[in-house]
Design a protein around this motif. Structure first.
Motif, PDB file in Angstrom:
ATOM      1  N   GLY A 126       0.807  -1.041  -0.150  1.00 41.34           N
ATOM      2  CA  GLY A 126       0.077  -0.133  -0.119  1.00 41.34           C
ATOM      3  C   GLY A 126       0.919   1.389   0.091  1.00 41.34           C
ATOM      4  O   GLY A 126       2.066   1.398   0.012  1.00 41.34           O
ATOM      5  N   ILE A 127       0.196   2.322  -0.046  1.00 49.45           N
ATOM      6  CA  ILE A 127       1.025   3.475  -0.193  1.00 49.45           C
ATOM      7  C   ILE A 127       1.188   4.175   1.482  1.00 49.45           C
ATOM      8  O   ILE A 127       0.116   4.401   2.107  1.00 49.45           O
ATOM      9  CB  ILE A 127       0.385   4.678  -0.954  1.00 49.45           C
ATOM     10  CG1 ILE A 127       0.018   4.173  -2.233  1.00 49.45           C
ATOM     11  CG2 ILE A 127       0.849   6.003  -0.994  1.00 49.45           C
ATOM     12  CD1 ILE A 127      -1.005   4.771  -3.209  1.00 49.45           C
ATOM     13  N   ALA A 128       2.221   4.178   1.814  1.00 47.65           N
ATOM     14  CA  ALA A 128       2.329   4.709   3.133  1.00 47.65           C
ATOM     15  C   ALA A 128       2.200   6.112   3.407  1.00 47.65           C
ATOM     16  O   ALA A 128       2.517   7.043   2.601  1.00 47.65           O
ATOM     17  CB  ALA A 128       3.850   4.547   3.502  1.00 47.65           C
ATOM     18  N   ALA A 129       1.431   6.688   4.223  1.00 50.10           N
ATOM     19  CA  ALA A 129       0.854   8.002   4.452  1.00 50.10           C
ATOM     20  C   ALA A 129       0.740   8.297   5.918  1.00 50.10           C
ATOM     21  O   ALA A 129       0.695   7.515   6.653  1.00 50.10           O
ATOM     22  CB  ALA A 129      -0.286   8.111   3.617  1.00 50.10           C
ATOM     23  N   ARG A 130       0.314   9.601   5.931  1.00 53.20           N
ATOM     24  CA  ARG A 130       0.335  10.093   7.431  1.00 53.20           C
ATOM     25  C   ARG A 130      -1.127  10.727   7.494  1.00 53.20           C
ATOM     26  O   ARG A 130      -1.380  11.480   6.621  1.00 53.20           O
ATOM     27  CB  ARG A 130       1.381  11.353   7.838  1.00 53.20           C
ATOM     28  CG  ARG A 130       1.548  11.184   9.315  1.00 53.20           C
ATOM     29  CD  ARG A 130       3.007  12.186   9.603  1.00 53.20           C
ATOM     30  NE  ARG A 130       2.543  13.346   8.933  1.00 53.20           N
ATOM     31  CZ  ARG A 130       2.250  14.642   9.607  1.00 53.20           C
ATOM     32  NH1 ARG A 130       2.016  14.224  10.918  1.00 53.20           N
ATOM     33  NH2 ARG A 130       1.881  15.686   9.185  1.00 53.20           N
ATOM     34  N   VAL A 131      -1.814  10.453   8.434  1.00 48.97           N
ATOM     35  CA  VAL A 131      -3.229  11.111   8.501  1.00 48.97           C
ATOM     36  C   VAL A 131      -2.966  12.664   8.914  1.00 48.97           C
ATOM     37  O   VAL A 131      -2.235  12.917   9.956  1.00 48.97           O
ATOM     38  CB  VAL A 131      -3.943  10.434   9.513  1.00 48.97           C
ATOM     39  CG1 VAL A 131      -5.476  11.276   9.925  1.00 48.97           C
ATOM     40  CG2 VAL A 131      -4.374   9.043   9.102  1.00 48.97           C
ATOM     41  N   GLU A 132      -3.551  13.456   8.184  1.00 48.33           N
ATOM     42  CA  GLU A 132      -3.487  15.056   8.425  1.00 48.33           C
ATOM     43  C   GLU A 132      -4.525  15.735   9.100  1.00 48.33           C
ATOM     44  O   GLU A 132      -4.485  16.528   9.907  1.00 48.33           O
ATOM     45  CB  GLU A 132      -3.140  15.785   7.067  1.00 48.33           C
ATOM     46  CG  GLU A 132      -1.787  15.535   6.085  1.00 48.33           C
ATOM     47  CD  GLU A 132      -0.789  16.261   6.628  1.00 48.33           C
ATOM     48  OE1 GLU A 132      -1.040  17.446   6.968  1.00 48.33           O
ATOM     49  OE2 GLU A 132       0.306  15.646   7.199  1.00 48.33           O
ATOM     50  N   HIS A 133      -5.781  15.142   8.786  1.00 44.35           N
ATOM     51  CA  HIS A 133      -6.874  15.710   9.120  1.00 44.35           C
ATOM     52  C   HIS A 133      -8.133  14.702   9.220  1.00 44.35           C
ATOM     53  O   HIS A 133      -8.170  14.120   8.109  1.00 44.35           O
ATOM     54  CB  HIS A 133      -7.305  16.895   8.284  1.00 44.35           C
ATOM     55  CG  HIS A 133      -8.446  17.746   8.991  1.00 44.35           C
ATOM     56  ND1 HIS A 133      -8.326  18.407  10.137  1.00 44.35           N
ATOM     57  CD2 HIS A 133      -9.363  18.087   8.353  1.00 44.35           C
ATOM     58  CE1 HIS A 133      -9.180  19.270  10.343  1.00 44.35           C
ATOM     59  NE2 HIS A 133     -10.314  18.832   9.396  1.00 44.35           N
TER      60      HIS A 133
ATOM     61  N   VAL B 229      -6.175   9.070  14.667  1.00 53.69           N
ATOM     62  CA  VAL B 229      -5.995  10.292  15.119  1.00 53.69           C
ATOM     63  C   VAL B 229      -5.149  10.983  14.168  1.00 53.69           C
ATOM     64  O   VAL B 229      -4.378  10.235  13.579  1.00 53.69           O
ATOM     65  CB  VAL B 229      -5.738  10.824  16.599  1.00 53.69           C
ATOM     66  CG1 VAL B 229      -6.663  10.151  17.499  1.00 53.69           C
ATOM     67  CG2 VAL B 229      -4.264   9.953  16.748  1.00 53.69           C
ATOM     68  N   ALA B 230      -5.198  12.235  14.077  1.00 53.53           N
ATOM     69  CA  ALA B 230      -4.184  13.059  13.111  1.00 53.53           C
ATOM     70  C   ALA B 230      -2.766  12.776  13.562  1.00 53.53           C
ATOM     71  O   ALA B 230      -2.372  12.691  14.736  1.00 53.53           O
ATOM     72  CB  ALA B 230      -4.362  14.458  13.397  1.00 53.53           C
ATOM     73  N   GLY B 231      -1.912  12.467  12.582  1.00 53.27           N
ATOM     74  CA  GLY B 231      -0.457  12.172  12.684  1.00 53.27           C
ATOM     75  C   GLY B 231      -0.377  10.698  12.651  1.00 53.27           C
ATOM     76  O   GLY B 231       0.835  10.175  12.719  1.00 53.27           O
ATOM     77  N   ASP B 232      -1.335   9.617  12.721  1.00 54.49           N
ATOM     78  CA  ASP B 232      -1.216   8.395  12.753  1.00 54.49           C
ATOM     79  C   ASP B 232      -0.477   7.906  11.321  1.00 54.49           C
ATOM     80  O   ASP B 232      -0.875   8.544  10.288  1.00 54.49           O
ATOM     81  CB  ASP B 232      -2.428   7.572  12.838  1.00 54.49           C
ATOM     82  CG  ASP B 232      -2.951   7.512  14.251  1.00 54.49           C
ATOM     83  OD1 ASP B 232      -2.290   7.997  15.202  1.00 54.49           O
ATOM     84  OD2 ASP B 232      -3.922   7.159  14.556  1.00 54.49           O
ATOM     85  N   ARG B 233       0.168   6.841  11.289  1.00 56.59           N
ATOM     86  CA  ARG B 233       0.648   6.515  10.068  1.00 56.59           C
ATOM     87  C   ARG B 233      -0.114   5.312   9.569  1.00 56.59           C
ATOM     88  O   ARG B 233      -0.624   4.323  10.348  1.00 56.59           O
ATOM     89  CB  ARG B 233       2.099   6.087  10.251  1.00 56.59           C
ATOM     90  CG  ARG B 233       3.179   6.906  10.968  1.00 56.59           C
ATOM     91  CD  ARG B 233       4.465   6.670  10.829  1.00 56.59           C
ATOM     92  NE  ARG B 233       4.919   6.731   9.076  1.00 56.59           N
ATOM     93  CZ  ARG B 233       4.855   7.644   8.335  1.00 56.59           C
ATOM     94  NH1 ARG B 233       4.648   8.839   8.921  1.00 56.59           N
ATOM     95  NH2 ARG B 233       4.892   7.419   6.955  1.00 56.59           N
ATOM     96  N   VAL B 234      -0.303   5.182   8.314  1.00 63.27           N
ATOM     97  CA  VAL B 234      -1.344   4.147   7.863  1.00 63.27           C
ATOM     98  C   VAL B 234      -1.065   3.952   6.327  1.00 63.27           C
ATOM     99  O   VAL B 234      -0.075   4.543   5.794  1.00 63.27           O
ATOM    100  CB  VAL B 234      -2.978   4.833   7.605  1.00 63.27           C
ATOM    101  CG1 VAL B 234      -3.594   5.139   8.792  1.00 63.27           C
ATOM    102  CG2 VAL B 234      -2.542   5.976   6.782  1.00 63.27           C
ATOM    103  N   LEU B 235      -1.579   2.811   5.994  1.00 65.44           N
ATOM    104  CA  LEU B 235      -1.428   2.283   4.605  1.00 65.44           C
ATOM    105  C   LEU B 235      -2.573   2.599   3.698  1.00 65.44           C
ATOM    106  O   LEU B 235      -3.727   2.469   4.217  1.00 65.44           O
ATOM    107  CB  LEU B 235      -1.073   0.893   4.354  1.00 65.44           C
ATOM    108  CG  LEU B 235       0.178   0.362   4.870  1.00 65.44           C
ATOM    109  CD1 LEU B 235       0.432  -1.241   4.731  1.00 65.44           C
ATOM    110  CD2 LEU B 235       1.389   0.918   4.066  1.00 65.44           C
ATOM    111  N   VAL B 236      -2.627   3.286   2.586  1.00 69.34           N
ATOM    112  CA  VAL B 236      -3.470   3.490   1.700  1.00 69.34           C
ATOM    113  C   VAL B 236      -3.671   2.619   0.562  1.00 69.34           C
ATOM    114  O   VAL B 236      -2.668   2.456  -0.049  1.00 69.34           O
ATOM    115  CB  VAL B 236      -3.424   5.172   1.373  1.00 69.34           C
ATOM    116  CG1 VAL B 236      -4.462   5.366   0.295  1.00 69.34           C
ATOM    117  CG2 VAL B 236      -3.491   6.145   2.348  1.00 69.34           C
ATOM    118  N   ARG B 237      -4.754   2.028   0.262  1.00 72.05           N
ATOM    119  CA  ARG B 237      -4.921   1.089  -0.890  1.00 72.05           C
ATOM    120  C   ARG B 237      -6.152   1.470  -1.755  1.00 72.05           C
ATOM    121  O   ARG B 237      -7.285   1.167  -1.042  1.00 72.05           O
ATOM    122  CB  ARG B 237      -4.838  -0.468  -0.452  1.00 72.05           C
ATOM    123  CG  ARG B 237      -3.719  -0.707   0.320  1.00 72.05           C
ATOM    124  CD  ARG B 237      -3.671  -2.230   0.454  1.00 72.05           C
ATOM    125  NE  ARG B 237      -4.686  -2.665   1.386  1.00 72.05           N
ATOM    126  CZ  ARG B 237      -4.445  -3.589   2.277  1.00 72.05           C
ATOM    127  NH1 ARG B 237      -3.369  -4.120   2.284  1.00 72.05           N
ATOM    128  NH2 ARG B 237      -5.657  -3.919   3.081  1.00 72.05           N
TER     129      ARG B 237
END
Lengths: 352, 308
Positions: free
Chosen positions: A292-299, A335-343
């Motif tokens: 997946g695409i590694a991303a950070r939750v902004e909002h 929560v904002a700042g969490d690291r997630v995978l986007v698919r």
């Protein structure tokens, strides 16, 4: 009453408002002309009405050439964007106008005019306003009076220019459902112009998506939404995310993941741009080995039944917008700042 | 249609809620008042400004106006009436009325036609036409009169031809009429153009789509929409037509009982030291002006009500 236009061209100076436009409006259908401003949709409507002349091309009413016919003789009903009610006439006289200006031999008797106007005012449920003046009415009421006035001459075709454009959101939604029901009762061939995709998809039998004076796609609301023929239609009909990736044998490689792409004919290979709707994007907690695409939750923003998430990919690409259900969001406890995978669950790729 | 009724009733709900918003706005009234105070001038500045304006009005408007009537009646009412019903005076009144009765309708038709063309259509030379309409405002009336003398006078371009056919324009009623037409040219058109431009063409388009012919559009939609502006323009046009001095003076020739309008008659009497008669005639013009003012104020009020 069917309408057909063939090879319409119309230029204003160097600006091409209509560029070789051909279209058929079937008898009794409610057709939406959808597009951004400057796409030529209003010009097309005015050409059909006869309010605008074309440089070349033909307009056919029920198979008969009406291109050179005067607007007066076309027997169309036209509802203007700002209603264009006659400000010095009462509501009754506004609706009666089309009957009163008829030549004497075709003009109905006064009692017949009265009956007809009151019937139409009853149809739009505003018969109690007959003696008022346009300035005394709300926007939604004026809109319905404009419709009653257009229907008074028993037009073969009803044309509406941004009929709900000047109304507030709630009135607009109620009025468009009402218009749909009215059309189902009367079955008058109708064309309306809108820049609002929700309006077009909700009200019409078929949608014509226009851009830069050309027709991009014609189809039922479901067809154009589910099977857009090009990137413009896809982007215009809803929110969208762009992913830069690679195409390989019917799969789109995005980040380290891959998504199957429904193919139409030959599938392109090599670098490609994939489009995905926010609700077709999965967001998961990063688990070792998952792609997946590694991303950070902004909002995060909860709106009604969905939670909108703005995500910033680690590779510095443009932000991604996802929409997930409230339940899922609750179980993920983001929560904002969490690291997630986007698919992306589903993407579309258009030939360049 | 029965099930359609429910959402439509709800459409009207925002109007009912207007009552609530009015209540909500009530506490805002207090701060607004203090806002007014913050933009107001100190008391002495206000008094000074108002006093200056009143003094100016008094010296330059009310005193002269009162003087006209005072001088007119100074030698008694019989003298006043004698001056007014004297044949030359009556002939001047008659000529003034005839001139206005011909010039005003002609300029009414021209003004409506020009305003319609300019406000509702796009064509080449539109700006040129606008400038031409304004020309009588920018040219001195004396020059306007001279133009007609140069064109139609005995030594003018068409002078020989006119004399040959025994037609008299200069020093005759047609010349007075032409000069009056020239100076009152812009009044109606100038009044209507901005109004018609603001109203746009949508109502006319709606009328045509509904099957109205060009005449029907003009009589049933365009003219009723501008009727108050039109009346206002006509009143101003009429006031100018009756009061015009400069242009008419040049072409009239001042022939008593024949080519004297009211303003010219006043001048002649004054030059002959018949002050009471001069002021008596002038008082007729002043009365005319007052009637025009009252009419104008009334029309303006109707006009504003109509617009809001």
């Amino acid at each position: 009453m069917s309408i057909e236009v063939k090879g319409l061209n119309k230029r204003f100076g160097t600006f091409a408002a209509l560029d070789n436009v051909s279209l058929e409006v079937r008898s009794g259908e409610l057709l939406a002309l959808l597009g951004p401003s400057g796409s030529g949709k209003t010009t097309l409507l005015r050409v059909i009405a006869g309010l605008e002349t074309v440089d070349s091309g033909q307009v056919l009413f029920h198979g008969a050439d009406a291109t050179s016919q005067h607007v007066r003789e076309r027997n169309v009903g036209f509802v203007f964007q700002h209603y264009a009610l006659f400000r010095h006439m009462s509501i009754f006289e506004n609706v009666a106008f089309g009957l009163r200006v008829r030549p004497k031999q075709r003009r109905p008797a006064e009692s017949e005019i009265r009956r007809k106007v009151m019937e139409l005012l009853g149809l739009v449920q505003l018969d109690w306003l007959a003696d008022r003046y346009p300035q005394q009415l709300s926007g939604g009421q004026r809109q319905r009076i404009a419709l009653a006035r257009a229907l008074a001459v028993e037009p073969q075709v009803l044309l509406l220019d941004e009929p709900f454009g000047a109304l507030d959101a709630k009135v607009r939604q109620e009025l468009r459902r009402w218009l749909r029901r009215l059309h189902d009762e009367m079955h008058i061939t109708s064309v309306f112009v809108t820049h609002d995709q929700d309006e077009a998809l909700e009200v019409s039998d078929r949608v014509v998506v226009m851009n830069e004076g050309r027709i991009q796609q014609v189809g039922t609301p479901q067809e154009v939404y589910d099977h857009p023929v090009n990137a413009f239609v896809y982007q215009f009909l809803g929110n969208v995310n762009l992913f830069h990736g690679r195409m390989d044998e019917g799969r789109a490689l995005i980040g380290r993941g891959e998504v199957p792409v429904p193919t139409h004919g030959e599938s392109p290979s090599g670098a490609a741009v994939a489009y995905a709707r926010p609700h077709d994007i999965d967001v998961v907690r990063p688990i070792h080995g998952e792609h997946g695409i590694a991303a950070r939750v902004e909002h995060l923003l909860a709106v009604g039944p969905v939670v909108r998430i703005d995500l910033q990919p680690d590779d510095g690409a443009v932000p991604i917008h996802a929409e997930i259900s409230r339940e899922l969001a609750g179980s993920l406890a983001l929560v904002a700042g969490d690291r997630v995978l986007v698919r992306p669950r589903q993407v579309r790729v258009f030939a360049a | 249609m029965v099930d359609a009724a429910t959402p439509l009733r709800r459409v009207n709900a925002p109007e009912a809620s207007a009552v609530n918003t009015a209540v909500l706005h009530a506490p805002l009234a207090a701060p607004r008042r203090s806002l007014e105070r913050s933009t107001a001038e100190p008391a002495w500045v206000r008094v000074l400004l108002i006093a200056t304006a009143l003094l100016f009005l008094g010296v330059f408007l009310f005193v002269p106006l009162a003087a006209v009537f005072y001088e007119a009646l100074r030698k008694g009412v019989p003298v006043y009436f004698k001056a007014v019903v004297e044949p030359d005076a009556l002939s001047a009144v008659w000529l003034t009325l005839v001139t206005a009765a011909i010039a005003v309708p002609l300029n009414l038709v021209f003004g409506v036609a020009a305003a319609w063309a300019i406000a509702k259509f796009e064509f080449r030379g539109k700006n040129l036409l606008l400038t031409l309409i304004d020309l009588p405002f920018s040219v001195s009336p004396v020059i306007a009169g001279l133009i007609y003398v140069l064109v139609f006078g005995l030594q003018g371009w068409f002078g020989g031809w006119l004399a040959g056919h025994d037609l008299k324009v200069i020093f005759a009623v047609p010349g007075i009429l032409a000069a009056t037409l020239f100076v009152t040219f812009p009044f109606v058109a100038r009044e209507l153009i901005p109004l018609m431009q603001a109203q746009g063409t949508e109502e006319e388009e709606a009328a045509v789509v509904l099957g109205a012919s060009g005449w029907q559009v003009l009589w049933r939609v365009t003219l009723p929409n501008v009727k108050w502006g039109l009346l206002y323009g006509v009143i101003l046009c009429n006031a100018r037509a009756m009061g015009e001095f400069g242009a008419v003076s040049v072409v009239s020739g001042h022939i008593r009982g024949l080519t004297n309008t009211l303003p010219l008659h006043v001048e002649i009497l004054y030059n002959e030291y018949q002050f009471a008669a001069a002021f008596a005639t002038a008082s007729l013009l002043a009365l005319l002006a007052l009637v025009t003012l009252v009419l104008k104020a009334w029309v303006e009020r109707r006009f504003r009500e109509h617009r809001s």
